[in-house]
Design an enzyme around this catalytic site. Structure first.
Site, short mmCIF file in Angstrom:
data_model
loop_
_atom_site.label_atom_id
_atom_site.label_comp_id
_atom_site.label_asym_id
_atom_site.label_seq_id
_atom_site.Cartn_x
_atom_site.Cartn_y
_atom_site.Cartn_z
CB CYS A 107 34.90 47.74 42.55
SG CYS A 107 34.84 46.86 40.99
CD GLU A 129 39.95 43.74 46.78
OE1 GLU A 129 40.53 44.46 45.95
OE2 GLU A 129 39.71 42.54 46.57
CB THR A 153 39.50 42.15 42.91
OG1 THR A 153 40.07 43.33 43.48
CG2 THR A 153 38.13 41.90 43.52
CB CYS A 158 38.78 42.18 39.02
SG CYS A 158 38.76 43.43 37.74
CG ASN A 187 47.02 49.23 38.90
OD1 ASN A 187 47.13 49.53 37.73
ND2 ASN A 187 46.40 50.01 39.79
#
Ligand code: F3S
Length: 285
Positions: free
Chosen positions: A96, A126, A162, A190, A220
């Protein structure tokens, strides 16, 4: 019975992009296509991708020249990319752009001589990827309390995974300030996750029950369900339409629906269609 779907339910920009790149590779009839780890945190969609020829691999051992390796939206380390290139593997980089920014900033801070601090989960792909751009010296902390175990440094640079919440990042930044005389903090969060959560919380004010759709392995989605539950509205986390229960709709007029960043539209649609059927059945019973 009224069903209200959150505007930002489902794929975020980064996941949408990764899916597009993977499906394009599959459509181009590339022979052996692998994603390094599941492309998204959704078992049903990963299964569908596998039927289309995009398989999951956990390492590069079995890959050879001409094979295609898709780097998922979480990104990976430069070492993995080098190893893949050395093997003659074709890389489709679906990292991303927000994660790319975090990787670049972390590297730049390190090159400029700052002690890099990454706020996030040390085992998350990540964070492992971002750390790979800095080296072993980068510190990873989840909470502000952890900073006290690290030594003072004259110059420190801090970034965030993020998906971190702004409040947590802010807390760690304040704690780091006590360890250094020069601090450079770059907000690499983000906002997609925060917007989705705020919108879901708003929705809970207008509905009688919330349905949160997404993989149980999706952090999430689980967090989204937790937050909706904390609002006091009955909340149910489902992966697919099959899990819906009629009893959840008893004496409920307004049903709120949201979904995590890795939940495909087709699963959201199946859940909403099933809810409509259950609503009609309830009315006729
Ligand atoms: Fe990218 Fe944000 Fe999604 S970092 S993968 S757009 S949650």
């Amino acid at each position: 019975m009224k069903i209200i779907k959150a505007k930002n339910a489902g794929f975020c920009f980064g996941v949408k992009r990764a899916m597009k790149l993977a499906l394009e590779a599959a459509a181009n009839n590339e022979k052996n296509i692998y994603s390094l780890g599941p492309l998204i945190h959704n078992p049903q969609e990963v299964e569908l991708l596998s039927q289309k020829g995009v398989h999951v691999t956990s390492d590069l051992k079995s890959l050879g020249p001409g094979d295609v390796l898709i780097i998922r939206s979480h990104g990976t380390t430069p070492m993995v990319l080098e190893e893949a290139r050395a093997k003659g593997v074709n890389i489709v980089d679906a990292t991303c752009p927000f994660v790319v920014k975090a990787q670049k900033v972390a590297k730049q801070l390190s090159d400029e001589g700052y002690q890099v601090v990454i706020v996030g989960e040390s085992n998350h792909p990540e964070v492992i990827g971002i750390r790979g751009f800095v080296g072993k010296d980068a510190w990873v902390v989840e909470k502000s309390e952890e900073i006290e175990f690290f030594p003072d440094k004259p110059r420190m640079g801090i970034i965030a995974q993020t998906t971190q919440s702004f409040e947590n990042f802010q807390g760690v930044v304040c704690a780091v300030l006590e360890k250094t005389s020069e601090l450079k903090a770059v907000n690499t969060i983000c906002n997609a996750t925060a917007y989705r959560q705020i919108e879901a919380m708003e929705l809970t004010k207008n509905v009688d029950v919330m349905i949160v759709i997404g993989g149980r392995n999706s952090a999430n989605t689980t967090r989204l369900a937790e937050l909706c539950g904390q609002s006091g509205i009955p909340t149910h986390h489902v992966e697919t339409a099959k899990e819906l229960e009629t009893s959840w709709l008893e004496s409920k007029e307004k049903i709120g629906v949201t979904a995590g960043a890795s939940t495909p539209d087709w699963i959201i649609k199946e859940v909403i269609d099933r809810l409509k059927i259950l609503g009609v059945e309830r009315k006729n019973s």
